[in-house]
Design an enzyme around this catalytic site. Structure first.
Site, PDB file in Angstrom:
ATOM      1  N   GLU A  94       0.857  -1.182   0.000  1.00 35.63           N
ATOM      2  CA  GLU A  94       0.000   0.000   0.000  1.00 35.63           C
ATOM      3  C   GLU A  94       0.894   1.233   0.000  1.00 35.63           C
ATOM      4  O   GLU A  94       1.765   1.372   0.866  1.00 35.63           O
ATOM      5  CB  GLU A  94      -0.868   0.049   1.254  1.00 35.63           C
ATOM      6  CG  GLU A  94      -1.775  -1.140   1.466  1.00 35.63           C
ATOM      7  CD  GLU A  94      -2.448  -1.083   2.839  1.00 35.63           C
ATOM      8  OE1 GLU A  94      -2.283  -0.059   3.545  1.00 35.63           O
ATOM      9  OE2 GLU A  94      -3.109  -2.056   3.200  1.00 35.63           O
TER      10      GLU A  94
ATOM     11  N   ASP B 244      -3.983   7.624  11.124  1.00 35.82           N
ATOM     12  CA  ASP B 244      -2.556   7.365  11.294  1.00 35.82           C
ATOM     13  C   ASP B 244      -2.030   7.832  12.645  1.00 35.82           C
ATOM     14  O   ASP B 244      -2.315   8.945  13.082  1.00 35.82           O
ATOM     15  CB  ASP B 244      -1.761   8.056  10.177  1.00 35.82           C
ATOM     16  CG  ASP B 244      -2.147   7.537   8.804  1.00 35.82           C
ATOM     17  OD1 ASP B 244      -2.349   6.317   8.698  1.00 35.82           O
ATOM     18  OD2 ASP B 244      -2.273   8.338   7.867  1.00 35.82           O
TER      19      ASP B 244
END
Length: 275
Positions: free
Chosen positions: A53, A64
Site C-alpha cells: 500500500e 494514522d
C-alpha cells in the site's frame, strides 16, 4: 489501460492456496524521499510482502498514529505531490510485478478529480485504492470510476461496525476488506487481540472477499497471531519505524527487507500451528 484488480485477487488467492495469509506492507510515498520510498517498497516485496500500500501523505490524517504522521510530515516537507504518489505506484509495480494499492483520504482524490485520479492510477499499473474516510453512501462516483478502470475499492471496517453496516460496506467493496483490529489509530501494539478475530468472523459472514487485518501488527509474533484467522496481515508503522531509525539509506532498505522476511516467517509458522 486497465488497473490490476485481477492481479490483486490472484495474489491473495495464491496465498490462500498455499495455506497462509498474505503479507501487505505500507509506506507513505515520498518517504524518506520519492526515490527512497520506491526503493524501500521494492525491498519490502523482495523481503516477502505480497502486496504494498502506497500512502498518499496527508496533513490531517484521522487513522494514522505518530510514527506514520512523522513520515507524512517528512514527505510533505519534501514537496511530495499526487503525481509522485502515482509515480511511486508505477515504479514499484514495474520493478516487482506485485499488486500496488494507494491508501488515501478522500479529499485529495476529490480535489484532484475522481476520473483523472482513477485513470492515472490504472495507467501506472495500480491495483486499487483504500479509502478509510469515504462513507459507502457517498462512494458511487468513485466506485464507478474504479470499476471502469479495473481498480479495487477497499473499505475499512472496525470493531464498532454493526453487522448490517458490515454487510453494506462489504457489498460495495472489491479486492479485499480492510479490518481495523481495534478502535484508534495506526501504531505498534503489545497485542492485537480478540476484537480483531471477532471482527473477521463477523465480516466473513457478509462477504466472500478476503479480509485483511491491520492496525497494531509490528512483529512476527503478532503477525502469526493474526495469520491464524485473517486472509491478510497488514503492517505499516513497523516498516516506517525501520526507516526512521536507520543510520543510513542502505541500512533502512536492509531493515525493511529483513522485517518483511521475519513477518513472513511468522505468518508461515502460524498456519502450521493452526492446522
Amino acid at each position: 489501460m486497465a488497473g490490476n484488480l485481477e492481479l490483486l485477487g490472484s495474489v491473495l488467492a495464491k496465498a490462500k492456496d498455499e495455506g497462509r495469509s498474505a503479507l501487505v506492507g505500507y509506506l507513505p510515498a515520498g518517504f524518506p524521499s520519492v526515490d527512497g520510498g520506491v526503493a524501500a517498497m521494492t525491498a519490502m516485496i523482495e523481503g516477502g510482502c505480497d502486496v504494498v500500500e502506497v500512502g498518499l501523505p496527508h496533513s490531517d490524517p484521522v487513522l494514522d498514529g505518530p510514527v506514520i504522521q512523522t513520515a507524512d510530515d517528512i514527505a510533505l516537507r519534501g514537496g511530495v505531490r499526487i503525481r509522485d504518489v502515482i509515480r511511486t505506484v508505477g515504479e514499484v509495480h514495474a520493478a516487482t510485478g506485485a499488486p500496488i494499492l494507494c491508501m488515501t483520504y478522500w479529499n485529495p482524490v476529490d480535489r484532484y478529480g475522481v476520473e483523472r485520479f482513477a485513470a492515472e492510477l490504472a495507467e501506472a499499473g495500480g491495483a486499487g485504492c483504500i479509502l478509510p474516510d469515504l462513507p459507502v453512501e457517498e462512494s458511487a462516483v468513485w466506485r464507478k470510476a474504479a470499476e471502469q478502470h479495473g481498480l479495487a475499492t477497499v473499505f475499512v471496517v472496525a470493531p464498532s461496525s454493526r453487522d448490517e453496516r458490515l454487510a453494506k460496506i462489504t457489498a460495495a467493496g472489491s479486492g479485499f476488506v480492510y479490518a481495523a483490529s481495534l478502535m484508534g489509530v495506526t501504531g505498534t501494539r503489545e497485542s492485537v487481540g480478540q476484537e480483531a478475530r471477532e471482527l473477521v468472523t463477523r465480516t466473513r459472514a457478509t462477504t466472500t472477499l478476503p479480509v485483511c487485518v491491520g492496525l497494531g501488527v509490528s512483529n512476527a509474533v503478532q503477525a502469526a497471531e493474526v495469520a491464524q484467522f485473517a486472509d491478510g496481515v497488514i503492517v505499516g508503522s513497523a516498516f516506517v519505524k525501520r526507516l526512521l531509525d536507520a543510520e543510513s539509506p542502505e541500512a533502512g532498505l536492509e531493515g525493511v527487507r529483513r522485517l518483511a522476511g521475519e513477518l513472513v516467517e511468522g505468518i508461515r509458522g502460524a498456519r502450521q500451528v493452526a492446522s
